[in-house]
Write an enzyme that holds these catalytic residues in place. Structure first.
Site, PDB file in Angstrom:
ATOM      1  N   GLY A  94       0.796  -1.230   0.000  1.00 13.13           N
ATOM      2  CA  GLY A  94       0.000   0.000   0.000  1.00 13.13           C
ATOM      3  C   GLY A  94       0.824   1.273   0.000  1.00 13.13           C
ATOM      4  O   GLY A  94       0.453   2.256  -0.647  1.00 13.13           O
TER       5      GLY A  94
ATOM      6  N   ASP B   1       9.964  -7.476  -3.176  1.00 15.33           N
ATOM      7  CA  ASP B   1       8.722  -7.950  -2.546  1.00 15.33           C
ATOM      8  C   ASP B   1       8.529  -9.404  -2.944  1.00 15.33           C
ATOM      9  O   ASP B   1       8.976  -9.813  -4.010  1.00 15.33           O
ATOM     10  CB  ASP B   1       7.510  -7.127  -3.006  1.00 15.33           C
ATOM     11  CG  ASP B   1       6.350  -7.188  -2.018  1.00 15.33           C
ATOM     12  OD1 ASP B   1       5.933  -6.135  -1.516  1.00 15.33           O
ATOM     13  OD2 ASP B   1       5.860  -8.305  -1.716  1.00 15.33           O
TER      14      ASP B   1
ATOM     15  N   ASN C 167      11.856 -12.814  -0.311  1.00 15.65           N
ATOM     16  CA  ASN C 167      11.703 -12.288   1.033  1.00 15.65           C
ATOM     17  C   ASN C 167      13.098 -11.993   1.600  1.00 15.65           C
ATOM     18  O   ASN C 167      13.891 -12.917   1.799  1.00 15.65           O
ATOM     19  CB  ASN C 167      10.973 -13.341   1.881  1.00 15.65           C
ATOM     20  CG  ASN C 167      10.715 -12.866   3.295  1.00 15.65           C
ATOM     21  OD1 ASN C 167      11.227 -11.846   3.738  1.00 15.65           O
ATOM     22  ND2 ASN C 167       9.892 -13.632   4.009  1.00 15.65           N
TER      23      ASN C 167
ATOM     24  N   ASN D 168       6.241  -5.675   8.489  1.00 11.03           N
ATOM     25  CA  ASN D 168       6.539  -6.557   9.616  1.00 11.03           C
ATOM     26  C   ASN D 168       7.890  -6.241  10.252  1.00 11.03           C
ATOM     27  O   ASN D 168       8.774  -5.666   9.619  1.00 11.03           O
ATOM     28  CB  ASN D 168       6.465  -8.034   9.197  1.00 11.03           C
ATOM     29  CG  ASN D 168       7.525  -8.386   8.183  1.00 11.03           C
ATOM     30  OD1 ASN D 168       8.653  -8.729   8.555  1.00 11.03           O
ATOM     31  ND2 ASN D 168       7.204  -8.271   6.904  1.00 11.03           N
TER      32      ASN D 168
ATOM     33  N   CYS E 127      -8.229  -9.021  11.203  1.00 10.90           N
ATOM     34  CA  CYS E 127      -7.848  -8.453   9.906  1.00 10.90           C
ATOM     35  C   CYS E 127      -7.497  -6.991  10.114  1.00 10.90           C
ATOM     36  O   CYS E 127      -8.295  -6.229  10.640  1.00 10.90           O
ATOM     37  CB  CYS E 127      -9.017  -8.591   8.943  1.00 10.90           C
ATOM     38  SG  CYS E 127      -8.755  -7.747   7.380  1.00 10.90           S
TER      39      CYS E 127
ATOM     40  N   CYS F  72      22.780   0.700  22.042  1.00 17.84           N
ATOM     41  CA  CYS F  72      22.016  -0.040  21.027  1.00 17.84           C
ATOM     42  C   CYS F  72      22.504  -1.492  20.933  1.00 17.84           C
ATOM     43  O   CYS F  72      23.694  -1.771  21.079  1.00 17.84           O
ATOM     44  CB  CYS F  72      22.162   0.640  19.672  1.00 17.84           C
ATOM     45  SG  CYS F  72      21.246  -0.168  18.349  1.00 17.84           S
TER      46      CYS F  72
ATOM     47  N   CYS G 264      25.685  -0.454  14.658  1.00 21.76           N
ATOM     48  CA  CYS G 264      25.172   0.878  15.005  1.00 21.76           C
ATOM     49  C   CYS G 264      26.192   1.570  15.903  1.00 21.76           C
ATOM     50  O   CYS G 264      26.504   2.744  15.723  1.00 21.76           O
ATOM     51  CB  CYS G 264      23.820   0.759  15.709  1.00 21.76           C
ATOM     52  SG  CYS G 264      23.164   2.337  16.280  1.00 21.76           S
TER      53      CYS G 264
HETATM   54 ZN    ZN Z   1      21.055   1.673  16.918  1.00 21.24          ZN
END
Ligand code: ZN
Length: 405
Positions: free
Chosen positions: A80, A101, A147, A180, A246, A299, A304
């Site tokens: 979407g 996708d 995926n 997700n 849903c 983190c 990171c």
């Molecule tokens: Zn981070």
């Protein structure tokens, strides 16, 4: 016998006429496709697909609009939000789009924009490419129908981000339009590892709120740095997979979030205006909070931390000239267990007084998430032995509970 021959001749003539008719229709159809354009022109004529975009230069907004043809954007998730994002960038004349996708187009997607009923059953990337090529043949497309969270696909995904850009360069920007948690974490991990800027986007399962978040490894909070938002999203999307539940979706909210995403993409690539670090949207109150999120020094993502170190070193070697360049004030919440520094750019008048005191401090102001109570109830439902508590639960705790959902 003579009769039979005559009828065959007649049938043959009819078929030839039919073939001619179809060929004519086909020729007419392909004549409607526009030819590729080698150079973007500012000429104001009805036949120039770029005249309105190039006018941004005349208006003093963008210096070199035609630079857009040098850029590559990867879009992960062509649903979407992602499909509309891809269409906007295609119409803007982006150099190259890489689409990822693994889903197929279904009639259940028709409440959203972009896909058509006749594309049902096609893979989303295949259907997207066909439509987008037709809209603008100047754009280069690369599609991957898999995926990215699958172990055997991850390296390929990282490889395409690293060298899938024009002339084999890294892509200029990654846009996350997935629905997700795992996919967001995979994108976050990849981008932290290869030091790639990306923009996260999301729409809530009740369809009335959404957000975008710009992630520059080491400089702004990454997806793993900001657990409260992640947890909220995670729980929302897990509920989608529960039988009988849903998720709702509106073409309006998804279109708005795609618009935010592409607007900030254009501002970043073509260097105009300022790019918003975090922009939320609450449709119920037409509330648009913005804020800057600093990276979390604790983190969980080791890359990171490396990127944070590199950036601090860069700052030490290249100190910002004037403080007045950045008038934002850092607010460190003392009881913020994640150590996230947050700068709320929302005008005082727009701030909500009735914020839920149970929300984790710091990130709660992103937008009034109506799902917080539902989230709490869900978490309670799913754990038999859980005690009633007014304290916000930790990320790890929530994640382990989610596994049981
Ligand atoms: Zn981070």
């Amino acid at each position: 016998m003579a009769n039979q021959t005559a009828s065959l001749i007649e049938e043959n003539q009819q078929l030839k006429a039919k073939i001619q008719e179809l060929e004519d229709a086909l020729a007419k159809k392909s004549a409607q496709h526009r030819v590729k354009i080698t150079t973007m022109s500012s000429e104001v004529v009805d036949s120039n697909p770029y005249s309105r975009l190039m006018a941004l230069k005349r208006m003093g907004i963008v210096k070199n609009y035609e630079d857009i043809r040098h850029y590559t954007v990867a879009i992960v998730g062509v649903g979407g939000v992602g499909s509309v994002t891809a269409e906007m960038l295609t119409r803007c004349g982006i150099g190259k789009l890489i689409l990822f996708d693994y889903d197929k187009v279904e009639l259940a997607n028709m409440n959203r924009l972009f896909f058509r009923p006749d594309q049902s059953g096609m893979s989303k990337v295949e259907a997207s490419e066909a439509t987008l090529r037709d809209i603008n043949p100047d754009v280069e497309f690369e599609t991957h129908n898999y995926n990215i969270t699958k172990v055997d696909k991850y390296d390929h995904f990282v490889g395409r981000i690293k060298s899938g850009g024009l002339q084999g360069k890294p892509v200029d920007l990654v846009l996350s339009c997935v629905d997700n948690f795992e996919a967001r974490m995979a994108i976050n991990m990849a981008c932290n590892e290869i030091n790639q800027m990306w923009i996260e986007s999301g729409v809530s399962e009740n369809a009335v709120s959404g957000h975008i978040q710009v992630v520059i490894p080491g400089q702004t909070s990454c997806f793993a740095c900001a657990p409260p938002l992640v947890v909220a999203d995670n729980i929302d999307e897990k509920t989608l997979k529960r039988e009988g539940v849903c998720a709702a979706s509106l073409p309006t909210t998804m279109g708005i979030v795609a618009g935010f995403l592409v607007q900030n993409t254009l501002k970043h690539l073509l260097q105009f205006g300022s790019v918003t670090h975090y922009l939320g949207y609450n449709a119920m109150k037409d509330y648009f909070p913005t804020m800057a999120l600093k990276p979390n020094p604790h983190c969980d993502d080791s890359f990171c931390l490396i990127r944070q170190e590199e950036y601090q070193q860069y700052l030490a070697e290249n100190p910002p000239e004037a403080e007045s360049e950045d008038p934002t004030e850092d607010v460190v919440h003392e009881s913020n267990e994640w150590g996230i520094t947050l700068v709320d750019e929302t005008p005082e008048s727009e701030k909500k007084e009735e914020l839920d005191p149970d929300l984790a401090k710091g990130l709660a102001r992103a937008y009034d998430m109506p799902s917080v109570e539902q989230v709490r109830i869900l978490v309670k439902d799913s754990t038999e032995s859980q005690q009633e508590t007014e304290e916000p639960v930790s990320l790890e705790e929530l994640q382990s509970r989610l596994k049981g959902l």
